[in-house]
Design an enzyme around this catalytic site. Structure first.
Site, short mmCIF file in Angstrom:
data_model
loop_
_atom_site.label_atom_id
_atom_site.label_comp_id
_atom_site.label_asym_id
_atom_site.label_seq_id
_atom_site.Cartn_x
_atom_site.Cartn_y
_atom_site.Cartn_z
N TYR A 75 -13.62 -20.17 33.39
CA TYR A 75 -13.85 -20.35 34.62
C TYR A 75 -14.44 -19.07 35.48
O TYR A 75 -15.26 -19.05 36.19
CB TYR A 75 -12.56 -20.58 35.22
CG TYR A 75 -12.42 -21.18 36.73
CD1 TYR A 75 -13.01 -22.49 37.16
CD2 TYR A 75 -12.31 -20.29 37.64
CE1 TYR A 75 -12.79 -22.79 38.53
CE2 TYR A 75 -12.02 -20.36 39.01
CZ TYR A 75 -12.56 -21.81 39.60
OH TYR A 75 -12.74 -22.31 40.95
N SER A 96 -15.63 -18.56 43.60
CA SER A 96 -14.41 -18.56 43.80
C SER A 96 -13.95 -16.88 43.92
O SER A 96 -14.74 -16.10 43.34
CB SER A 96 -13.66 -18.98 42.30
OG SER A 96 -12.55 -18.59 42.40
P1 NAD Z 1 -11.44 -30.80 43.03
O1 NAD Z 1 -10.74 -31.01 41.62
O2 NAD Z 1 -10.19 -31.41 44.18
O3 NAD Z 1 -12.63 -31.55 43.26
C1 NAD Z 1 -13.56 -31.18 42.62
C2 NAD Z 1 -14.59 -32.32 42.55
O4 NAD Z 1 -15.72 -32.16 41.44
C3 NAD Z 1 -13.83 -33.53 41.86
O5 NAD Z 1 -14.28 -34.73 42.92
C4 NAD Z 1 -14.57 -34.10 40.66
O6 NAD Z 1 -14.76 -35.36 40.13
C5 NAD Z 1 -15.94 -33.27 40.90
N1 NAD Z 1 -16.82 -32.83 39.65
C6 NAD Z 1 -16.13 -32.03 38.51
N2 NAD Z 1 -17.15 -31.95 37.59
C7 NAD Z 1 -18.37 -32.81 38.03
C8 NAD Z 1 -19.29 -32.94 37.40
N3 NAD Z 1 -19.92 -32.34 36.23
N4 NAD Z 1 -20.36 -33.74 37.85
C9 NAD Z 1 -19.98 -34.17 39.02
N5 NAD Z 1 -18.98 -34.09 39.78
C10 NAD Z 1 -17.80 -33.31 39.25
O7 NAD Z 1 -11.47 -29.19 43.32
P2 NAD Z 1 -11.59 -28.32 44.44
O8 NAD Z 1 -10.29 -27.66 44.65
O9 NAD Z 1 -12.03 -29.37 45.85
O10 NAD Z 1 -12.50 -27.32 44.24
C11 NAD Z 1 -14.21 -27.38 44.65
C12 NAD Z 1 -14.91 -26.36 44.24
O11 NAD Z 1 -14.07 -25.11 44.84
C13 NAD Z 1 -14.74 -26.16 42.88
O12 NAD Z 1 -16.16 -25.52 42.49
C14 NAD Z 1 -13.67 -24.97 42.65
O13 NAD Z 1 -13.86 -24.25 41.38
C15 NAD Z 1 -13.97 -24.00 43.99
N6 NAD Z 1 -12.67 -23.31 44.22
C16 NAD Z 1 -11.30 -24.09 44.61
C17 NAD Z 1 -10.56 -23.36 45.08
C18 NAD Z 1 -9.23 -23.99 45.62
O14 NAD Z 1 -8.19 -23.37 45.76
N7 NAD Z 1 -9.12 -25.23 45.76
C19 NAD Z 1 -10.39 -21.97 45.05
C20 NAD Z 1 -11.68 -21.41 44.69
C21 NAD Z 1 -12.64 -22.13 44.56
#
Ligand code: NAD
Length: 233
Positions: free
Chosen positions: A141, A128
Site C-alpha cells: 500500500y 494517502s
Molecule cells: P472504500 O473501500 O470504502 O472504497 C473503495 C472503492 O474502490 C470501493 O467501492 C471498491 O469497490 C473500489 N475498488 C477497489 N478496487 C477496485 C478496482 N480494481 N476497480 C474498480 N473499483 C475498485 O475505500 P475508501 O476509504 O473510500 O478509500 C478511497 C480511496 O482513498 C482509496 O484509494 C484509499 O486508499 C484512499 N484513502 C482512504 C483513506 C481513509 O481513511 N478512508 C485514507 C487515505 C487514503
C-alpha cells in the site's frame, strides 16, 4: 452537455462522496467501480469496471467517448490495502495492490489523454498520508501511494499546459459508520477524524477553474496528523 467527471471507486466511501459533491456542483458524473454502488449516481451513470484491467479501462473510456463525447475531470480514487507481514505477502497480492492503486492511473490517464487535452481538463489522484509514513506490514500500500504521488507530478509535467494533475493525500477518513472514541478524535490537531466531505470539497476545487494555476501539487487532508511530533511518555 454539463462538464463530465469520471470517478473511479465511486460506489462507496470517499469516491461516492466525491461523486455526490460534483453532482451537486452540476457535473455529470460517471462512476466506475468493480462493485455496484450503494446508491445509483444522480443524473450520471455507473459502469462496472476493474480499473487495474487494461482492456476494461479501454472499454470504459471508449464508452465515455461514445456516450458523453467529452471528459473534463478524471478522479483516480479506487484503492485498497493488504496488511500482511512481508514474509507472508504473495507476489500476486503485491501486484494486485500496485495494479489497482497505481497502474490504474497510468491506464486511465493514457486512455483519456485525448479527451482530457481537448477539454483542458484536470486529473486528481487520491493517494494517502501513507505515501510519507507507515505502520508495520503495509509495504504494498505504501509503495503504491508513494508511486501514485510521483506519477501525478509526472503527469502534470507531461500533459501540461492542456491538463492539470494534482494529488490529494487523505489521513484518517471515516467511511464505514463505525463508532469512534474521543481519543480517536482528540489525537488530531484539528480535533476530529475526517469525513468524506473534507476530501470531496478539495477535489471539487481542484477540478474547477479557480485552481487553474495549481498543478503537480500534493494536498494533505489529515487534520494535522502528519505535522504532529509523537514521543512515547
Ligand atoms: P472504500 O473501500 O470504502 O472504497 C473503495 C472503492 O474502490 C470501493 O467501492 C471498491 O469497490 C473500489 N475498488 C477497489 N478496487 C477496485 C478496482 N480494481 N476497480 C474498480 N473499483 C475498485 O475505500 P475508501 O476509504 O473510500 O478509500 C478511497 C480511496 O482513498 C482509496 O484509494 C484509499 O486508499 C484512499 N484513502 C482512504 C483513506 C481513509 O481513511 N478512508 C485514507 C487515505 C487514503
Amino acid at each position: 452537455m454539463n462538464e463530465v467527471a469520471l470517478v473511479t471507486g465511486g460506489a462507496r466511501g470517499i469516491g461516492a462522496g466525491i461523486a455526490a459533491r460534483l453532482e451537486l456542483g452540476g457535473w455529470r458524473v460517471i462512476v466506475a467501480d468493480r462493485d455496484d454502488p450503494l446508491e445509483p449516481p444522480d443524473g450520471g451513470r455507473f459502469v462496472c469496471c476493474d480499473v487495474s484491467d487494461e482492456d476494461a479501462v479501454g472499454t470504459l473510456v471508449e464508452g465515455l467517448n461514445a456516450e458523453e463525447g467529452r471528459l473534463d475531470a478524471l478522479i483516480c480514487n479506487a484503492g485498497f490495502m493488504i496488511r500482511k507481514p512481508i514474509g507472508k505477502l504473495a507476489l500476486a497480492e503485491w501486484n494486485s495492490v500496485i495494479g489497482t492503486n497505481l497502474t490504474s492511473t497510468f491506464l486511465l490517464a493514457r486512455a483519456a489523454e485525448t479527451l482530457l487535452r481537448a477539454s483542458h481538463g484536470a486529473i486528481v489522484t487520491i493517494a494517502s498520508t501513507r505515501a510519507h509514513q507507515s505502520e508495520p506490514n503495509t509495504e504494498s500500500y505504501a509503495a503504491s501511494k508513494g508511486g501514485l504521488l510521483a506519477l501525478t507530478h509526472a503527469l502534470a509535467v507531461s500533459l501540461g499546459p492542456d491538463v492539470r494533475a494534482n494529488c490529494v493525500s487523505p489521513g484518517w477518513i471515516e467511511t464505514r459508520g463505525i463508532e469512534l472514541s474521543a481519543e480517536d478524535h482528540e489525537q488530531h490537531p484539528a480535533g476530529r477524524v475526517g469525513h468524506v466531505g473534507d476530501v470531496a470539497s478539495l477535489v471539487a476545487w481542484l477540478v474547477g477553474r479557480e485552481s487553474g494555476f495549481v498543478t503537480g501539487s500534493e494536498f494533505i487532508v489529515d487534520g494535522g496528523m502528519t505535522r504532529k511530533m509523537i514521543y512515547a511518555e
